[in-house]
Design a protein around this motif. Structure first.
Motif, PDB file in Angstrom:
ATOM      1  N   ARG A  17       0.845  -1.210   0.000  1.00 42.51           N
ATOM      2  CA  ARG A  17       0.000   0.000   0.000  1.00 42.51           C
ATOM      3  C   ARG A  17       0.872   1.249   0.000  1.00 42.51           C
ATOM      4  O   ARG A  17       0.617   2.194  -0.749  1.00 42.51           O
ATOM      5  CB  ARG A  17      -0.931   0.012   1.209  1.00 42.51           C
ATOM      6  N   CYS A  19       3.985   1.646  -1.057  1.00 43.25           N
ATOM      7  CA  CYS A  19       4.662   1.803  -2.353  1.00 43.25           C
ATOM      8  C   CYS A  19       3.703   2.346  -3.415  1.00 43.25           C
ATOM      9  O   CYS A  19       4.052   3.265  -4.164  1.00 43.25           O
ATOM     10  CB  CYS A  19       5.247   0.484  -2.811  1.00 43.25           C
ATOM     11  N   LEU A  20       2.512   1.782  -3.478  1.00 47.01           N
ATOM     12  CA  LEU A  20       1.555   2.234  -4.484  1.00 47.01           C
ATOM     13  C   LEU A  20       1.078   3.657  -4.211  1.00 47.01           C
ATOM     14  O   LEU A  20       0.888   4.442  -5.139  1.00 47.01           O
ATOM     15  CB  LEU A  20       0.384   1.258  -4.584  1.00 47.01           C
ATOM     16  N   PHE A  29       1.160   6.498 -11.051  1.00 49.69           N
ATOM     17  CA  PHE A  29      -0.081   5.718 -11.079  1.00 49.69           C
ATOM     18  C   PHE A  29      -1.201   6.688 -10.743  1.00 49.69           C
ATOM     19  O   PHE A  29      -1.031   7.592  -9.942  1.00 49.69           O
ATOM     20  CB  PHE A  29      -0.080   4.636  -9.992  1.00 49.69           C
ATOM     21  N   ILE A  34      -5.075   2.203  -9.664  1.00 54.14           N
ATOM     22  CA  ILE A  34      -5.203   1.429  -8.431  1.00 54.14           C
ATOM     23  C   ILE A  34      -6.568   0.745  -8.390  1.00 54.14           C
ATOM     24  O   ILE A  34      -6.675  -0.425  -8.019  1.00 54.14           O
ATOM     25  CB  ILE A  34      -5.001   2.316  -7.186  1.00 54.14           C
TER      26      ILE A  34
END
Length: 79
Positions: A17, A19-20, A29, A34
């Protein structure tokens, strides 16, 4: 919909979570990216019901996106 396990945090999930979220914050991103990843993940959930693409989208939008971003409800239109 998806049971919440209060107090149980998988370190791998927390790192993923984080990292994203960094990728989203750096505009690498989008929240839509996501959303799509979470919809794909929702298709693989082991629930007592058949998970259709529509149901996976609902799970991602209503349960996973808010938990992922640490907010209240979060619509798929956000990006």
């Amino acid at each position: 919909m998806v049971e919440k396990h209060i107090g149980v945090v998988d370190p791998t999930d927390a790192v993923l979570r984080s990292c994203l979220r960094k990728l989203v914050s750096r505009d690498l991103f989008t929240k839509q990216d996501i959303q799509e990843l979470l919809e794909e993940a929702a298709l693989g959930l082991d629930l007592d019901v058949k998970i259709t693409p529509e149901f996976a989208k609902q799970i991602a939008t209503e349960d996973l996106m808010p938990r992922f971003f640490g907010t209240g409800r979060c619509g798929a239109a956000e990006s």
